[in-house]
Design an enzyme around this catalytic site. Structure first.
Site, PDB file in Angstrom:
ATOM      1  N   SER A  28      -5.253   0.083   3.867  1.00  0.00           N
ATOM      2  CA  SER A  28      -4.890  -1.162   3.192  1.00  0.00           C
ATOM      3  C   SER A  28      -6.158  -1.853   2.671  1.00  0.00           C
ATOM      4  O   SER A  28      -7.147  -2.001   3.388  1.00  0.00           O
ATOM      5  CB  SER A  28      -4.159  -2.094   4.159  1.00  0.00           C
ATOM      6  OG  SER A  28      -3.884  -3.322   3.544  1.00  0.00           O
ATOM      7  N   SER A  29      -6.118  -2.281   1.403  1.00  0.00           N
ATOM      8  CA  SER A  29      -7.250  -3.014   0.819  1.00  0.00           C
ATOM      9  C   SER A  29      -7.278  -4.419   1.406  1.00  0.00           C
ATOM     10  O   SER A  29      -6.296  -5.146   1.332  1.00  0.00           O
ATOM     11  CB  SER A  29      -7.097  -3.095  -0.706  1.00  0.00           C
ATOM     12  OG  SER A  29      -7.107  -1.812  -1.276  1.00  0.00           O
TER      13      SER A  29
ATOM     14  N   ASN B 252       0.047   0.089   6.961  1.00  0.00           N
ATOM     15  CA  ASN B 252      -0.578   1.094   6.109  1.00  0.00           C
ATOM     16  C   ASN B 252      -1.915   1.501   6.711  1.00  0.00           C
ATOM     17  O   ASN B 252      -2.638   0.682   7.277  1.00  0.00           O
ATOM     18  CB  ASN B 252      -0.778   0.526   4.693  1.00  0.00           C
ATOM     19  CG  ASN B 252      -1.404   1.540   3.766  1.00  0.00           C
ATOM     20  OD1 ASN B 252      -1.208   2.732   3.924  1.00  0.00           O
ATOM     21  ND2 ASN B 252      -2.172   1.065   2.827  1.00  0.00           N
TER      22      ASN B 252
ATOM     23  N   SER C 132       0.853  -1.187   0.000  1.00  0.00           N
ATOM     24  CA  SER C 132       0.000   0.000   0.000  1.00  0.00           C
ATOM     25  C   SER C 132       0.890   1.239   0.000  1.00  0.00           C
ATOM     26  O   SER C 132       1.842   1.327   0.769  1.00  0.00           O
ATOM     27  CB  SER C 132      -0.894  -0.002   1.239  1.00  0.00           C
ATOM     28  OG  SER C 132      -1.763  -1.089   1.199  1.00  0.00           O
ATOM     29  N   GLY C 133       0.574   2.164  -0.872  1.00  0.00           N
ATOM     30  CA  GLY C 133       1.401   3.356  -1.019  1.00  0.00           C
ATOM     31  C   GLY C 133       2.458   3.227  -2.088  1.00  0.00           C
ATOM     32  O   GLY C 133       3.218   4.159  -2.326  1.00  0.00           O
TER      33      GLY C 133
ATOM     34  N   GLU D 152       2.467 -10.304   3.410  1.00  0.00           N
ATOM     35  CA  GLU D 152       2.514  -9.616   4.696  1.00  0.00           C
ATOM     36  C   GLU D 152       3.273 -10.465   5.705  1.00  0.00           C
ATOM     37  O   GLU D 152       3.070 -11.682   5.790  1.00  0.00           O
ATOM     38  CB  GLU D 152       1.106  -9.320   5.231  1.00  0.00           C
ATOM     39  CG  GLU D 152       0.354  -8.273   4.423  1.00  0.00           C
ATOM     40  CD  GLU D 152      -0.986  -7.912   5.046  1.00  0.00           C
ATOM     41  OE1 GLU D 152      -1.363  -8.556   6.037  1.00  0.00           O
ATOM     42  OE2 GLU D 152      -1.639  -6.986   4.540  1.00  0.00           O
TER      43      GLU D 152
ATOM     44  N   THR E  83      -2.888   2.133  -7.347  1.00  0.00           N
ATOM     45  CA  THR E  83      -4.091   2.806  -7.855  1.00  0.00           C
ATOM     46  C   THR E  83      -3.749   3.732  -9.013  1.00  0.00           C
ATOM     47  O   THR E  83      -4.444   3.754 -10.037  1.00  0.00           O
ATOM     48  CB  THR E  83      -4.764   3.596  -6.713  1.00  0.00           C
ATOM     49  OG1 THR E  83      -5.067   2.698  -5.647  1.00  0.00           O
ATOM     50  CG2 THR E  83      -6.024   4.264  -7.203  1.00  0.00           C
TER      51      THR E  83
ATOM     52  N   GLY F 180      -0.574  -7.463  -1.042  1.00  0.00           N
ATOM     53  CA  GLY F 180       0.692  -8.159  -1.211  1.00  0.00           C
ATOM     54  C   GLY F 180       1.047  -9.015  -0.008  1.00  0.00           C
ATOM     55  O   GLY F 180       0.289  -9.134   0.968  1.00  0.00           O
TER      56      GLY F 180
END
Length: 1074
Positions: A212-213, A209, A158-159, A439, A163, A437
């Site tokens: 986070s999705s 994050n 994330s980040g 973790e 997107t 992703g």
């Protein structure tokens, strides 16, 4: 990896460093399998040859655009290449067909826009610089030319820019395939507008994050036969349902719960909500707010986004009612009922939340309680209603909450898809996958297990694709690759998903038994997989287990695996919500088939996760994949910061380094014939001079070097891992030998020239030094004569010094003997002086008492005498006041006579004068009283001041006497200290007497010495006490002086007031006279 063949002294290498991941250095020495290396920061380290990698000193300063072109394809080479390109704002790099995109954390408008899209349109991969448009272009051309669907897998933390990358992909695909416009909005705009809604209900804060999705998203862009965009759809996978009921600290639940708690006040009152800390599903973690995020503003933004995607106000209200109902469900606690193994709401609070949840879901409260606390068992004879214990009721409650939330999320996705619009006749599509992703945290639970299982599946798909790409490259170059072995991660997947002995199967089996615990589940894992190389049992834990994933080892805590995996399909819940009076809620739960409605059927989140993952892999397998790995260069989200350790971890988790491992299993180094011949032509100079074909030149070079295992293709030379480094080492050795020959000849010439010059200078120096030696011989003889004279004088001095020391010792002994004789006399003197001091103190005490009595009597006498004087003065003042009153009366009579004569004309003036006269008289009386009182006070203050000065003089004299006594005592103490020093001198004399060897001196009794020491200590103590008293008297003296000064100031103020009153009296009298 370094070996003695490719690492020599002087080689430039990479070694691992805990701070910067890899650091470059130069080999100084090699001892067996170890090498001493001087790093670029000046440190010297020793490392094993197997843990160092060669560095390419001829690499381009700006890096290469495709890392398969690197001379050394290893981890430090990859990091250095990415860093060099990132510093030049080249954020895209290829690794074969894989695009690595590093987030620049700044806008780079020059690499995007319509002009750049036009430039990449129709261009094959690799002709232009790496770019996300190139990947999208390859996928689009493959779909149009081959008629097969393609997919682009965008992964990363994330980040990392997933997107934004997805947005750029969709923009370029719309540019290539035309724009399908719906209600004035393009397809990619509609998909991007749905992001806020999906993020609110599918994203949450994790350890790494804040947004986070927690689900996978697969965007399908559909095309018609002519290659134009005809529709789009969003497919979601693997929603993390267990997060609804269980949250680890410091993470958060899904954003929508916190947004609703920060809604406007009327909304909160309508849904009976409050602070997130009040709800069980939210207060399991102590994190309730996010930095720089206003939940109230985000709530309004989410509502606007829901309106944009076509969700009506009525449906929005129903959605938030369902979300609020889930929060209230979490606060329903259960206690034991009256019957055995039964449960009821624990208290009034639980009943309130039960009633509120029923109202929000528009169902009956009693029916909701029965659905949570009871189960129906259907037998051939009858239907039995069985009660649940509190633990089972809690599991039923959490299962209902997870089911409702999952159905709500699915409804939102379907609604968004309807708003975007799909093409049912489309045969080809390009899918863009955006999924969480790999973790690995300090504490890893069931959620991380499922996520890493997903990434293992995707990594296997990635590995197979990479191996297939390698095969195509080898086939194109017509080289033999049949013997190359390919290792994948199938053993890890078997460990997790294999039936019946995988971890997921064992977890489902444990969940089916009510008495199973996480300890029994962990023991079952230990017994089943104790010989599995991918499964590791930690030494210091009885419930944790470790899995060796492709990205590294991850330790999982199995404490909540069973609770998070349970997901019952309960017909009672289904029937309850179907019967809801709210159409929205009832539509979320369509009727179950008849066979599943008769009894409860066990299902688990792990099994459902596995099924969804299988569907996703089937979708990806039916398409031609393309990969984009997004990388976050730093955790500060700032430009121009490249953290090697952070990026290395992401490359490992993203499978980029795994792709490099696959390449290293075959022929990682590939060089064109021209490049190879130019670099290594010095091995066979005769071949390069004969003007042969480039392929033949390369063949002769490789034959002469004696390498084995290489392959020569149609346009390139293919080398195995490590062979490039070996060739470079040999090349460096050849160049080094040539340099040594050149250096040898130059050094010979320089040495000969230096020798001739040195010979000429040597002859001159010899002549000069011979004269110098003769001078030194004469000087030596002169010094010897002087030394004899100096020795004579020194011996005389030493003899005299010894005599003086003997004389001093004798004098010291005499002093000691005299001190012994004087000690008795001194003791008698001390006793006499002590008795005198005692007598003086007693006489002083008597005199002080007499003085105090005399002083007290004199003060009393003075006060009485001053009182008499004050009374006399008071009488005089009263008489003076009486006399002034008589004069006033006479004056008033005269004024009356004048008034009678003037009569009417002066009557008013006379009356006013009379009234003024009476007022003056009254004022005069008051002033006289004040004058009398102030006069008396002044006299009293004067008397007090006189007494104070006398007392002050007495105190000063007293303090002076005490100080004089203290000085005397100090003198006595100093005398005692002198005596003690004399005593120490006596001891020294006694010690010296043995050296001089004279007659022994009689020593006093040791007890007398002890008594003397005790007396000295007591005198020191008394000296300290006297000093303290002196300090005390000094403080009293200072206080008395301050008090006297204050009283003096008061007296001066009083005198000033008296003078002012006298002046005012004088002025008043003058007015009366006028």
């Amino acid at each position: 990896m370094g070996t003695p063949e490719n690492i020599i002294v002087g080689s430039h290498v990479w070694i691992e460093d805990p701070e910067v991941a890899w650091i470059d250095g130069q080999v100084l020495k090699i001892n067996g399998k170890d090498a001493e290396i001087e790093t670029s920061d000046g440190k010297k380290v020793v490392a094993n040859l197997s843990k160092i990698f060669p560095k390419d000193m001829e690499a381009l300063p700006g890096g290469v655009d495709d890392m398969t072109k690197l001379s050394y394809l290893h981890e430090p080479g990859v990091l250095q290449n990415l860093k060099a390109r990132y510093e030049l704002n080249k954020i895209y790099t290829y690794t074969g067909n894989v695009l690595i995109a590093i987030n620049p954390f700044q806008k780079l408008p020059h690499i995007y826009g319509a002009q750049m899209m036009q430039q990449y349109k129709g261009v094959p991969l690799g002709e232009l610089s790496p770019h996300v448009f190139a990947i999208a272009g390859v996928a689009y051309r493959a779909m149009v030319n081959e008629g097969k669907s393609n997919s682009i897998l965008v992964s990363g933390e994330s980040g990392a820019g997933k997107t934004e990358t997805t947005k750029l992909l969709m923009q370029f695909l719309a540019f290539l395939g035309g724009r399908a416009v719906t209600d004035g909005r393009t397809v990619e705009q509609q998909v991007l507008e749905s992001n806020p809604v999906l993020e609110a209900f599918g994203n949450a804060k994790t350890v790494r994050n804040n947004n986070s999705s927690r689900f996978g998203k697969f965007v399908e862009i559909q095309f018609d036969k002519s290659g134009r965009i005809s529709g789009a759809a969003i497919r979601t996978y693997l929603l993390e349902r267990s997060r609804v009921c269980q949250v680890n600290d410091p993470e958060r639940n899904y954003h929508c719960f916190y947004l609703l708690c920060a809604a406007p006040q009327e909304e909160i009152e309508k849904y009976k909500l409050g602070n997130p800390k009040l709800f069980h599903y939210l207060n399991q973690s102590q994190c309730y707010e996010l930095a720089d995020v206003n939940d109230a503003h985000e709530y309004l933004a989410t509502c606007r986004a829901m309106g944009i995607v076509g969700i009506s106000k009525k449906d929005q209200e129903a959605i938030f009612r369902v979300v609020a109902a889930i929060l209230h469900l979490g606060n329903i606690d259960f206690a034991k009922g009256k019957e055995i193994d039964s449960s009821i709401p624990k208290d009034d609070k639980a009943k309130f939340h039960l009633k509120t949840a029923a109202e929000l879901l528009r169902c009956d409260a009693d029916a909701l309680e029965d659905a949570l606390c009871k189960r129906l068992m259907i037998t051939p004879e009858e239907v039995i209603k069985r009660s649940l214990d509190p633990g089972s009721a809690t599991v039923s409650r959490d299962g209902l909450a997870k089911t409702i939330y999952s159905r709500l999320f699915d409804w939102l996705v379907d609604k968004i898809n309807k708003s975007i619009g799909q093409d049912p006749n489309s045969k080809c599509l390009i899918g863009v996958l955006d999924i969480y992703g790999f973790e690995s945290f300090k504490l890893n639970s069931f959620e991380q297990f499922c996520i890493n299982f997903t990434n293992e599946k995707l990594q296997q798909h990635f590995n197979q694709h990479m191996f297939k790409t390698e095969q195509e490259e080898y086939t194109k170059e017509q080289i033999d690759w049949s013997y190359i072995e390919f290792e994948d991660n199938q053993d890890v997947l078997d460990l997790i998903e294999k039936k019946p002995g995988g971890i997921v199967a064992l977890l489902d089996e444990a969940c089916m038994f009510p008495k199973s615990t996480h300890e029994t589940f962990a023991n079952k894992l230990y017994q089943t997989f104790k010989y599995n190389k991918r499964f590791i049992k930690p030494k210091f834990s009885q419930t944790d287990f470790t899995i060796a994933h492709y990205a590294g080892e991850v330790t999982y805590q199995s404490d909540q695996f069973l609770d998070k995996n349970k997901d019952y399909v309960v017909p009672e819940h289904q029937d309850l919500l179907i019967a809801s009076k709210c159409p929205f809620v009832s539509d979320l739960f369509p009727p179950l088939p008849e066979e599943t409605s008769k009894s409860s059927k066990f299902s688990s989140i792990g099994s459902g996760f596995k099924l969804q993952l299988q569907q996703l892999m089937e979708t990806l397998s039916s398409t031609e994949p393309h990969y984009i790995r997004c990388v976050k260069p730093n955790n500060l989200h700032k430009p121009a910061i490249f953290e090697n350790i952070n990026i290395r971890h992401q490359l490992r988790c993203g499978g980029v380094l795994e792709a490099i491992r696959i390449s290293c299993a075959g022929y990682p180094t590939r060089r064109a014939f021209v490049e190879f011949a130019n670099r290594f032509g010095l091995f066979a100079p005769e071949a390069t001079e004969a003007n042969c074909e480039e392929k033949n030149v390369c063949q002769k070079i490789l034959e002469k070097t004696g390498l084995k295992g290489y392959q020569i293709g149609k346009t390139k030379v293919f080398l195995r891992a490590g062979q490039m480094a070996e060739l470079d080492a040999r090349r460096a050795q050849v160049l080094g030998n040539a340099a040594k020959v050149i250096q040898q000849n130059i050094r010979t010439h320089q040495t000969r020239k230096h020798y001739l010059a040195l010979q000429k200078k040597t002859i001159y120096l010899q002549a000069w030094w011979r004269g110098r030696l003769a001078f030194k011989l004469f000087e030596k003889m002169r010094r010897e004569a002087a030394a004899v004279k100096i020795q004579k004088n020194i011996r005389s001095y030493e003899a005299r010094k010894a005599y003086k020391e003997l004389h001093m010792s004798v004098v010291t002994m005499q002093t000691a003997l005299r001190a012994i004789a004087a000690r008795k006399e001194f003791r008698f003197g001390i006793q006499t002086k002590a008795s005198i001091i005692i007598q003086a103190r007693w006489r002083c005490h008597k005199a002080a008492l007499y003085y105090k009595r005399l002083k007290k009597g004199s003060i009393v006498t003075q006060c009485r005498w001053r009182g008499r004087l004050a009374m006399g003065e008071l009488r005089k003042l009263k008489m003076a006041a009486t006399h002034s009153g008589a004069l006033l009366e006479a004056k008033s009579k005269l004024q009356k006579q004048v008034k009678e004569r003037t009569r009417c004309l002066q009557q008013e003036k006379g009356l006013r004068a009379a009234s003024d006269t009476s007022a003056h008289q009254e004022e005069k009386r008051k002033l006289e009283k004040q004058v009398e009182e102030l006069t008396w006070r002044l006299q009293l203050e004067k008397g007090l001041r006189t007494n104070l000065e006398e007392y002050k003089a007495h105190e000063i004299a007293k303090l002076k006497n005490s100080l004089q006594e203290m000085k005397e005592k100090v003198d006595e103490t100093n005398a005692l200290l002198l005596l003690e020093r004399e005593e120490n001198a006596m001891k020294t004399i006694e010690l010296a007497s043995s050296v001089i060897k004279e007659a022994d001196v009689l020593v006093e009794d040791p007890e007398k010495f002890k008594k003397l020491r005790m007396e000295v200590e007591s005198l020191k103590t008394s000296l300290k006490l006297e000093k303290q008293k002196a300090h005390h008297y000094e403080r009293k003296y200072i206080e008395a002086r301050i008090c006297c000064e204050e009283r003096g100031k008061r007296l001066e103020d009083t005198e000033k007031k008296l003078r002012q009153l006298q002046e005012s009296m004088t002025r008043f009298t003058s007015r009366r006279t006028l």
